[in-house]
Scaffold this motif. Structure first.
Motif, PDB file in Angstrom:
ATOM      1  N   VAL A 110      -2.343  -6.934  -2.379  1.00  0.00           N
ATOM      2  CA  VAL A 110      -1.917  -6.028  -1.311  1.00  0.00           C
ATOM      3  C   VAL A 110      -1.417  -4.740  -1.957  1.00  0.00           C
ATOM      4  O   VAL A 110      -0.772  -4.786  -3.005  1.00  0.00           O
ATOM      5  CB  VAL A 110      -0.760  -6.672  -0.497  1.00  0.00           C
ATOM      6  N   CYS A 124       4.390  -4.490   1.762  1.00  0.00           N
ATOM      7  CA  CYS A 124       3.587  -5.382   0.921  1.00  0.00           C
ATOM      8  C   CYS A 124       3.940  -6.844   1.176  1.00  0.00           C
ATOM      9  O   CYS A 124       3.054  -7.681   1.342  1.00  0.00           O
ATOM     10  CB  CYS A 124       3.802  -5.082  -0.566  1.00  0.00           C
ATOM     11  N   SER A 147       2.629  -8.053   4.597  1.00  0.00           N
ATOM     12  CA  SER A 147       1.204  -8.362   4.673  1.00  0.00           C
ATOM     13  C   SER A 147       0.813  -9.506   3.744  1.00  0.00           C
ATOM     14  O   SER A 147      -0.120 -10.237   4.038  1.00  0.00           O
ATOM     15  CB  SER A 147       0.294  -7.159   4.477  1.00  0.00           C
TER      16      SER A 147
END
Length: 99
Positions: free
Chosen positions: A67, A81, A84
């Protein structure tokens, strides 16, 4: 779980490193089998806004998940980050469960 933090084109403060480690440690709640996490922080185009980039590479058994997010602060990028990555880890866990 091993956490490696790299800061590119700047020196990360201890406060920033502690923040990143605290956030990344929460990923273990989403998936227990994380082997290593590599965090790269870098400043892109120093004179502009939205120039703090954080990339997260998580090694799980049989795969690597990645990511990368950019925002105004490293803390904000790290939050994005981690959020996700949690989603990716949950999808990965579902795939494993369905086999």
């Amino acid at each position: 779980m091993e956490i490696k933090i790299q800061s590119i084109h700047f020196d990360a403060t201890e406060k920033l490193q502690a923040f990143i480690e605290k956030k990344v440690a929460k990923l273990e709640k989403a998936f227990e089998d994380i082997q290593t996490v590599e965090v790269q922080c870098k400043v892109v185009k120093p004179a502009t806004a939205q120039n703090k980039e954080v990339s997260l590479t998580v090694a799980v058994p049989g795969s690597k998940l990645f990511v990368e997010k950019t925002s105004d602060t490293f803390e904000e990028s790290t939050d994005l980050c981690v959020d996700s990555m949690k989603v990716q880890l949950q999808k990965f866990k579902e795939k494993l469960r369905n086999r």
